[in-house]
Design an enzyme around this catalytic site. Structure first.
Site, mmCIF file in Angstrom:
data_model
loop_
_atom_site.group_PDB
_atom_site.id
_atom_site.type_symbol
_atom_site.label_atom_id
_atom_site.label_comp_id
_atom_site.label_asym_id
_atom_site.label_seq_id
_atom_site.Cartn_x
_atom_site.Cartn_y
_atom_site.Cartn_z
ATOM 1 N N THR A 180 2.609 -4.439 -9.147
ATOM 2 C CA THR A 180 3.908 -4.970 -8.094
ATOM 3 C C THR A 180 4.755 -3.544 -7.747
ATOM 4 O O THR A 180 4.364 -2.379 -8.241
ATOM 5 C CB THR A 180 4.932 -5.416 -9.275
ATOM 6 O OG1 THR A 180 5.766 -4.499 -9.876
ATOM 7 C CG2 THR A 180 4.300 -6.754 -9.933
ATOM 8 N N LYS B 94 5.523 2.772 -8.103
ATOM 9 C CA LYS B 94 5.544 4.963 -8.466
ATOM 10 C C LYS B 94 6.708 4.813 -8.694
ATOM 11 O O LYS B 94 7.523 6.040 -8.805
ATOM 12 C CB LYS B 94 5.001 5.234 -7.541
ATOM 13 C CG LYS B 94 5.275 4.830 -5.982
ATOM 14 C CD LYS B 94 4.225 6.155 -4.885
ATOM 15 C CE LYS B 94 4.430 5.356 -3.652
ATOM 16 N NZ LYS B 94 3.162 4.268 -3.112
ATOM 17 N N VAL C 30 -0.333 8.358 -6.219
ATOM 18 C CA VAL C 30 -0.829 9.209 -5.479
ATOM 19 C C VAL C 30 -2.369 9.061 -5.105
ATOM 20 O O VAL C 30 -2.905 9.302 -5.703
ATOM 21 C CB VAL C 30 -0.691 10.710 -6.264
ATOM 22 C CG1 VAL C 30 -0.798 11.441 -4.410
ATOM 23 C CG2 VAL C 30 0.784 11.160 -6.867
ATOM 24 N N GLY D 130 -0.407 -4.008 7.871
ATOM 25 C CA GLY D 130 -0.095 -3.558 6.357
ATOM 26 C C GLY D 130 -0.497 -2.016 6.306
ATOM 27 O O GLY D 130 -0.383 -2.056 5.221
ATOM 28 N N ASP E 248 8.506 7.700 0.794
ATOM 29 C CA ASP E 248 7.682 7.635 0.395
ATOM 30 C C ASP E 248 6.262 8.845 -0.153
ATOM 31 O O ASP E 248 6.402 8.901 -1.255
ATOM 32 C CB ASP E 248 6.631 6.307 1.687
ATOM 33 C CG ASP E 248 5.920 6.291 -0.410
ATOM 34 O OD1 ASP E 248 5.971 5.800 -0.805
ATOM 35 O OD2 ASP E 248 4.550 5.732 0.553
ATOM 36 N N LYS F 71 5.567 10.931 -3.901
ATOM 37 C CA LYS F 71 4.413 11.081 -4.562
ATOM 38 C C LYS F 71 4.663 12.897 -4.895
ATOM 39 O O LYS F 71 3.417 13.424 -5.644
ATOM 40 C CB LYS F 71 2.989 10.570 -3.358
ATOM 41 C CG LYS F 71 2.756 9.545 -3.093
ATOM 42 C CD LYS F 71 2.080 9.176 -1.785
ATOM 43 C CE LYS F 71 2.232 7.968 -1.459
ATOM 44 N NZ LYS F 71 1.288 7.623 -0.631
ATOM 45 N N GLY G 208 -5.503 0.981 0.838
ATOM 46 C CA GLY G 208 -6.718 -0.176 0.817
ATOM 47 C C GLY G 208 -6.172 -0.574 -0.973
ATOM 48 O O GLY G 208 -6.673 -0.509 -1.634
#
Ligand code: ADP
Ligand code: ASP
Ligand code: MG
Length: 815
Positions: free
Chosen positions: A555, A579, A609, A664, A678, A682, A797
């Site tokens: 999730t 993350k 990552v 997406g 984001d 990372k 992906g």
């Protein structure tokens, strides 16, 4: 002459008795056969239940009796379908006297050990009679002899001790003159020297057979039961348990004393000195080889032979400063227990002599405590010792094998395997013979402990992984499909038995402790699932208490991440593509790392990552092998890459961002991507994994967004600013174009400092040609100072993210 014994299940139905009859008639072709039988399976328990009901004035005892009656009458009708009147009559007469006895117990409201023995004796009396009559009806030269006339004991009701001199003589005299091919003897029951009915203890039919075999000095004793021998562990608790071909007498005694119910512990005694081998066979599978117990044992070079357990154990501790250096405490303690007829299963004493710990059957705990506290009343009142401490709900687990003494590291292996799975050990004992290492653990951990030790000692390194997946959306779904496809390969090639035991989405959750069949998992989840809650999922995993449990978070939910600590504290590994936890406050990140270490539960987040790219694993390996990271340069955002690869002077920034969202590639709120947060998360994770302690606020983030874009309050407002500020974005593009460069959103980590931002990347730079949603990470380290180590490939992906999660799960399996 041969002695065979058939247990409760073996004579538990007309079908099984038919098997027994065929085994016996076959043997009788070449030899005289003595056959000891148990009561029909379950009948001893039913008799005791009826007795308890009657004693407590519960008239339901009559129903319990009816049930016992029906069981026997049905068996007779099935086994002897015609001309069975006399047999039925005889059995009815015995049943009537049983009913009388129960009525008597009901009337006087009392069930003494003496009456209890009389009551249970009906079980074996009935079964032996029925089996003998069946044999006769089939034309066999068979007879039933009541072994109460042979086996003579003292008057220690419910577990009487055998008088061997009288018994041996009785047995020898009787069989000297016997002309029958097959003699059926009821097991378990006996009579005292004074003629009262006694029994040899629950499970005692094995013992009867051994007594007869020894008295007649036969060549072999066969114990026929419902499993194919003595197993490496109780097959009802450990599915992977295997029958053991050969055992020494000592090993068999040790295994049976420590809980392998398949052989009643005293059975070995009578045959041991005569060296009569015991062969354990399966009535339901007569061709299976079974187990041979003899003086030779086995020459297989496996140090441990079996694992056993005893449930319902209480641990008692006698302690106090007044015990140190003063002789006699142990003597008084154990004498008191002996007087109470309480059997001590295990003893340990700390070297300070300050405490003695011992394990007994839980049902004796209250009487043990009161007897010991009375014995030491004086010392307790003077505060020299404390009142005895009783802990319940415990079990003993024991690892057994003759050659453990010549192998080093067995106990280390045993305790580390238990420790790794969060099983707390309350006490340990190792016999001086080094044939047995036992530990006291919580009753609730017993199945898990048996399975862990079985895996470690007997399963050739196959490791079972029990996986629980929460979040079965796009990525989660692919993960389940990948697991389904690879399960067989993993088992055969990597010796990992990967089972998905629990699945959950935000609405439903399902579990199967044998592993879910993944065939129709979506339908199963939708139709059979219970209502899901995050706590409920956690509680179920904890209560299932399976070894090598792995919780997989697919999730992006903060509440899920907040539960990692609880999972790790139960030694449940955590694998996450979420993350949030790793990029939260430094203390939180450090806490999770520490918990993972302390509870030996991996916490893996490779997919945080670069999706499935092995970025974190590579980094961890560099550091573990002594390298030091000096700099990291990376393009880590699939969505920003998509945006800047498609934005130019013929497109509009707004349109490109909209398209990225539609396909997406962005979060629902595109500001999370476009603001660089984001990417900052990372690089923060990479910096932390490189050994630098920092927080998100420490990362320099120069936004490329227009001022209005940065300040926008809602997603819609934000999109409006993209339209209004098109010129701002075109300027960025024009500048890059003029400099013959490409725009890339870059994350950098240099000597302890990190920053993220949009950069113009000149031609020839490794980032220049980065396409689509690819990611790239360059590690400059002490060992890669000039030419960096580069990891590049699809960084987003569902399929690649799922395979990254899968790789983390396999890492745990290989651990
Ligand atoms: P019977 O009625 O034939 O005497 P028992 O029920 O007394 O049979 O003993 C057989 C049972 O012992 C098996 O069904 C199994 O559940 C249990 N058992 C416990 N430990 C072991 C073990 N190590 N190997 C085989 N069986 C075991
Ligand atoms: N029937 C007895 C019992 O259930 C003895 C035996 O089966 O060995 O304990
Ligand atoms: Mg038995």
């Amino acid at each position: 002459m041969k002695v065979l014994k058939f247990g409760g299940t073996s004579v538990g139905s007309s079908k099984n008795i038919t098997n027994v009859v065929s085994i016996l008639t076959n043997y009788a072709k070449t030899d005289k056969v003595i056959c000891v039988v148990s009561a029909v399976g379950g009948v001893t328990d039913k008799l005791l239940e009826a007795g308890q009901l009657a004693q407590s004035k519960n008239s339901a005892y009559a129903d319990a009796f009816s049930n016992i009656r029906t069981i026997h009458l049905n068996i007779i009708k099935e086994l002897i379908p015609s001309n069975n009147e006399t047999v039925l009559e005889e059995v009815e007469a015995r049943l009537a006297s049983l009913k009388n006895l129960l009525d008597g117990i009901f009337l006087i409201n009392e069930l003494s050990p003496k009456t209890s023995d009389k009551l249970v004796s009906y079980g074996e009396l009935l079964s032996s009679f029925i089996i003998a009559e069946t044999l006769k009806s089939k034309g066999a030269n068979a007879e039933r002899k009541n072994s109460q006339e042979l086996v003579t004991t003292n008057s220690n009701f419910t577990k009487a001790e055998v008088n061997y001199s009288i018994t041996n003589k009785n047995v020898q005299d009787y069989f000297k003159n016997s002309t029958f091919d097959i003699t059926i003897l009821p097991g378990f029951i006996s009579k005292s020297v004074t003629g009262e009915i006694t029994t040899l203890g629950r499970g005692g039919s094995d013992f009867t057979a051994a007594i007869v075999a020894a008295a007649l000095k036969v060549d072999q004793l066969e114990i026929w039961t419902d499993v194919s021998g003595m197993y490496t562990a109780n097959p009802k608790m450990v599915k992977q348990a295997l029958p053991i071909d050969k055992l020494s007498y000592q090993e068999a005694m040790e295994l049976s004393h420590f809980g392998a119910k398949v052989l009643y512990p005293p059975t070995v005694q009578p045959v041991l000195s005569l060296q009569i081998p015991i062969h354990i066979k399966n009535t339901l599978e007569p061709d299976a080889v079974g187990t041979i117990i003899s003086k030779d044992g086995s020459n297989v070079n496996n140090a441990a032979k079996g694992i056993t357990n005893i449930s319902n154990v209480a641990l008692l501790t006698l302690q106090g400063n007044g015990m140190v250096g003063i002789p006699g405490f142990s003597r008084r303690l154990f004498q008191t227990l002996a007087q109470e007829k309480i059997n001590v299963i295990l003893i340990t004493q700390a070297s300070s002599e300050h405490s003695i710990c011992f394990g007994i059957d839980e049902k004796d705990a209250i009487s043990a405590k009161s007897a010991i506290d009375t014995e030491f009343e004086n010392e307790i009142s003077l505060n020299k010792i404390d009142p005895i401490l009783v802990e319940s709900n415990l079990s003993i687990i024991a690892l057994i094998g003759d050659s453990m003494k010549s192998h080093q590291g067995i106990s280390g292996k045993m305790f580390s395997a238990l420790g790794k799975n969060n099983i707390n050990i309350r006490a340990i004992a190792q016999g001086a013979s080094e044939r047995n290492i036992s530990a006291i653990i919580a009753q609730k951990d017993i199945k898990k402990a048996l399975n862990i030790l079985h895996e470690v000692f007997f399963e050739g390194n196959t490791k079972q992984l029990n996986v629980f997946i929460t979040g079965v959306g796009n990525v989660g779904e692919r993960l389940v499909e990948q697991i389904k496809q690879q399960r067989k390969y993993l088992k055969e090639n990597l010796k990992i038995n990967l089972r998905v035991v629990g699945l959950s989405n935000s609405r439903k959750m399902i579990f199967n402790d044998e592993g879910l069949s993944l065939k129709n998992w979506k339908e199963q989840l939708a139709n059979e699932g219970e209502d899901a809650t995050l706590e409920g999922f956690y509680e179920s995993i904890k209560n299932l208490n399976l070894r090598n449990s792995v919780f997989v978070d697919v999730t992006a939910n903060k509440d899920v991440a907040d539960l990692y600590a609880k999972y790790l504290k139960e030694s449940i590994a955590v694998v996450a593509c979420n993350k949030i936890a790793c990029s939260s406050k430094l203390e939180k990140y450090k806490e999770l790392k520490q918990l993972s270490f302390k509870y030996n539960a991996p916490y893996l987040f490779e997919t945080n990552v670069g999706a499935g790219l092995p970025v974190i694993d590579t980094l961890n390996n560099l550091i573990a092998s002594g390298d030091k990271v000096t700099s990291i340069q990376a393009v880590l955002s699939g969505s920003l890459n998509f945006v800047f690869n498609n934005f130019n002077d013929t497109t509009k920034f707004y349109d490109v961002v909209k398209q990225a969202a539609a396909e997406g590639y962005t979060e629902p709120d595109p500001r999370i991507d476009l603001s660089g947060v984001d990417v900052a998360r990372k690089i923060l994770i990479l910096a932390r994994e490189s050994g630098t302690e920092m927080d998100l606020e420490d990362i320099e983030n120069t936004s490329f967004l227009s001022e209005a874009g940065v300040k926008s309050d809602t997603v819609d407002d934000f999109y409006q600013t993209l339209i209004a500020d098109e010129a701002h974005y075109q300027k960025l593009y024009a500048s890059a174009k003029a400099n013959n460069s490409q725009l890339k959103y870059v994350a950098e980590f240099n000597n302890g400092e990190a920053k993220v931002g949009l950069k113009e990347i000149p031609e020839g730079h490794p980032f220049y040609n980065l396409e689509g949603k690819d990611n790239i990470v360059m590690f400059y380290t002490k060992r890669y100072p000039e030419q960096p180590m580069i990891i590049k490939g699809a960084g987003a992906g569902a399929d690649v993210t799922a395979s990254g999660l899968f790789a983390d799960i396999i890492r745990i399996g290989n651990n």
